[in-house]
Design an enzyme around this catalytic site. Structure first.
Site, short mmCIF file in Angstrom:
data_model
loop_
_atom_site.label_atom_id
_atom_site.label_comp_id
_atom_site.label_asym_id
_atom_site.label_seq_id
_atom_site.Cartn_x
_atom_site.Cartn_y
_atom_site.Cartn_z
N CYS A 146 -3.35 40.38 -47.21
CA CYS A 146 -2.91 41.77 -47.11
C CYS A 146 -3.49 42.56 -48.27
O CYS A 146 -3.75 42.03 -49.35
CB CYS A 146 -1.38 41.84 -47.15
SG CYS A 146 -0.72 43.49 -46.77
N TYR A 170 9.12 42.75 -51.49
CA TYR A 170 10.05 41.92 -50.72
C TYR A 170 9.36 41.09 -49.63
O TYR A 170 10.03 40.46 -48.82
CB TYR A 170 11.13 42.79 -50.07
CG TYR A 170 10.60 43.97 -49.27
CD1 TYR A 170 9.62 43.80 -48.30
CD2 TYR A 170 11.09 45.25 -49.48
CE1 TYR A 170 9.15 44.86 -47.56
CE2 TYR A 170 10.62 46.33 -48.74
CZ TYR A 170 9.65 46.13 -47.78
OH TYR A 170 9.17 47.18 -47.04
N SER A 206 4.62 50.10 -40.33
CA SER A 206 5.60 49.73 -41.34
C SER A 206 5.85 50.90 -42.29
O SER A 206 4.96 51.31 -43.03
CB SER A 206 5.11 48.51 -42.13
OG SER A 206 4.97 47.39 -41.27
N CYS A 215 16.87 30.66 -29.52
CA CYS A 215 15.63 31.33 -29.90
C CYS A 215 14.46 30.36 -29.73
O CYS A 215 14.56 29.38 -29.01
CB CYS A 215 15.71 31.89 -31.31
SG CYS A 215 15.94 30.65 -32.61
N ASP A 271 8.43 33.24 -37.13
CA ASP A 271 7.75 33.89 -38.23
C ASP A 271 8.43 33.62 -39.57
O ASP A 271 7.78 33.60 -40.62
CB ASP A 271 7.73 35.40 -37.94
CG ASP A 271 7.04 36.22 -39.00
OD1 ASP A 271 7.63 37.23 -39.42
OD2 ASP A 271 5.92 35.88 -39.39
N CYS A 299 26.62 39.39 -31.09
CA CYS A 299 25.92 39.01 -32.31
C CYS A 299 25.10 37.74 -32.15
O CYS A 299 23.95 37.65 -32.61
CB CYS A 299 26.94 38.82 -33.43
SG CYS A 299 26.30 38.11 -34.95
#
Length: 420
Positions: A32, A38, A138, A291, A307, A357
């Site tokens: 990047c 963070y 982002s 998931c 991820d 949830c």
């Protein structure tokens, strides 16, 4: 039978149905041009030797062919991610689009791409618009919030550059949405942040993802290392949003949205919540009962279940050695997905909002429940949000049952909040 052994009829039905899963491709790995304070993915560079990651052309072709062939559905969506995927240049994506057409076999191909927005120029906009890319941008909020953590490697702010990209997207017709990291700097400013995206950025599709991490300091480096909470010396990261702060943030945004913008602006979590209230799939992995259907493919072909779990112990295989379809059907991948439900403490399964949830994302399970199982550290805030949204979700569910628009909740909300 122990909770971890549960396998339901729905689980069996899913395994027997047509194969349908998504992938998040990291063609440049964690590389990047920014050094966001963070960011949980920058440290993956060390896992892959610390070199600039570049996906080889033959591996790109192998991935595209395997991914399209593995999905037994008429629409296949590619998600280009990072790191910063634009580091590979426009020619890489032109080759990718050509390969998608080569292997489409009658399926409709869609492309999404997540970018920090600082490398976008008119030529990129032309490529996105011509090929129908949906671009995720982002952007964390107003300038002081965004620039608190989203800075260049030299420590310079990026807000102004990203806002220029917003202007380019608007002028050139690029379809875009916004992805925002909810961190400590966002607490108490939910309504302000929502209005910024709606009125200044013009975002009609918003994602707000909580940042909750643990870190250890590294000698000689300015940036702490993000680690598992079990790591010796680990402490909560100073940027992590608190459970109370996250709950208040969601409620404040919800109150802005429900009195004026239902059907006009779409907040991913609110859409997923309404889906849960109506008993349909939420479309967000963190709110699914299980998931593992959003695989990560790294630049070298390594595949992981998520991820947030790109660690050696979670490696499922490599597409050069094992076809992607076989990796998806593997018992290890299935067990990872089932653990989202089966590893929850009993108190979560008894909660009145478990149906909505579903324990949220396993990466946030830092707290210990009453029976020793891991509990989501954002539980208090999520409970507050669901309780706050409940009467409006009930009303929208009933509207949909009568085949009426959920937007009709707006006058109900205004009356309930004393605004009319």
């Amino acid at each position: 039978m122990k909770n971890k052994d549960i396998f339901t009829f729905r689980d069996a039905e899913k395994q027997a149905g047509p194969v349908a899963f998504s992938t998040m491709l990291k063609p440049a790995g964690s590389a990047c041009n920014l050094d966001c304070g963070y960011c949980y993915y920058l440290d993956k560079a060390a896992q892959y030797g610390g070199r600039q990651a570049v996906m080889a052309d033959d591996l790109l072709e192998l991935y595209i062919r395997q991914y399209i062939e593995a999905n037994e559905v008429p629409v296949v969506t590619f998600c280009w991610h990072g790191g910063e995927p634009l580091l590979l240049g426009r020619d890489f994506y032109r080759r990718a689009v050509a390969l998608q057409r080569k292997y489409a076999a009658g399926k409709r191909i869609e492309n999404t791409l997540q970018t920090n927005g600082t490398l976008v120029d008119e030529a990129w906009c032309e490529l996105f618009a011509e090929n129908g890319f949906l671009v995720g941008l982002s952007l964390d909020g107003p300038e002081d919030i965004h620039d608190a953590f989203r800075r260049t490697k030299g420590g310079r702010p990026t807000f102004a550059r990203v806002m220029r990209t917003v202007g380019m997207f608007r002028r050139t017709g690029v379809e875009y949405n916004t992805l925002s990291v909810v961190n400590r700097a966002c607490e108490g400013r939910g309504a302000e942040i929502y209005r910024f995206f709606r009125d200044t950025v013009g975002s009609r599709y918003m994602q707000f993802l909580p940042a909750v991490e643990h870190v250890v300091d590294r000698a000689g480096l300015h940036r702490p290392l993000i680690v598992s909470p079990e790591t010796q010396g680990a402490r909560p990261a100073e940027w992590s949003v608190t459970a109370e702060g996250y709950g208040t943030f969601l409620c404040d945004i919800f109150d802005e949205w429900v009195v004026s913008d239902v059907g006009q602006c779409f907040v991913q979590l609110f859409d997923a919540t309404l889906a849960q209230w109506c008993g349909v799939q939420p479309g967000v992995c963190s709110m699914g009962e299980t998931c593992g259907d959003a695989l990560v493919v790294e630049h070298n072909g390594d595949v992981y279940s998520c991820d947030h779990f790109v660690y050696p112990e979670y490696l499922l295989g490599n597409i050069r050695e094992t076809p992607l379809a076989e990796i998806y059907r593997s018992r290890r991948r299935i067990d990872f997905g089932l653990a989202k439900r089966n590893a929850l403490p009993a108190e979560c399964l008894r909660c009145r909002y478990y149906f909505a949830c579903r324990g949220e994302c396993p990466k946030h399970r830092f707290e210990t429940g009453s029976d020793g199982c891991r509990k989501n550290s954002l539980c208090e805030g999520l409970f507050r949000y669901f309780r706050h949204a409940e009467p409006y979700m009930d009303y929208m569910r009933d509207l949909l049952a009568r085949e009426q628009s959920p937007a009709w909740v707006v006058p109900f909300a205004r009356r309930r909040m004393g605004l009319m």
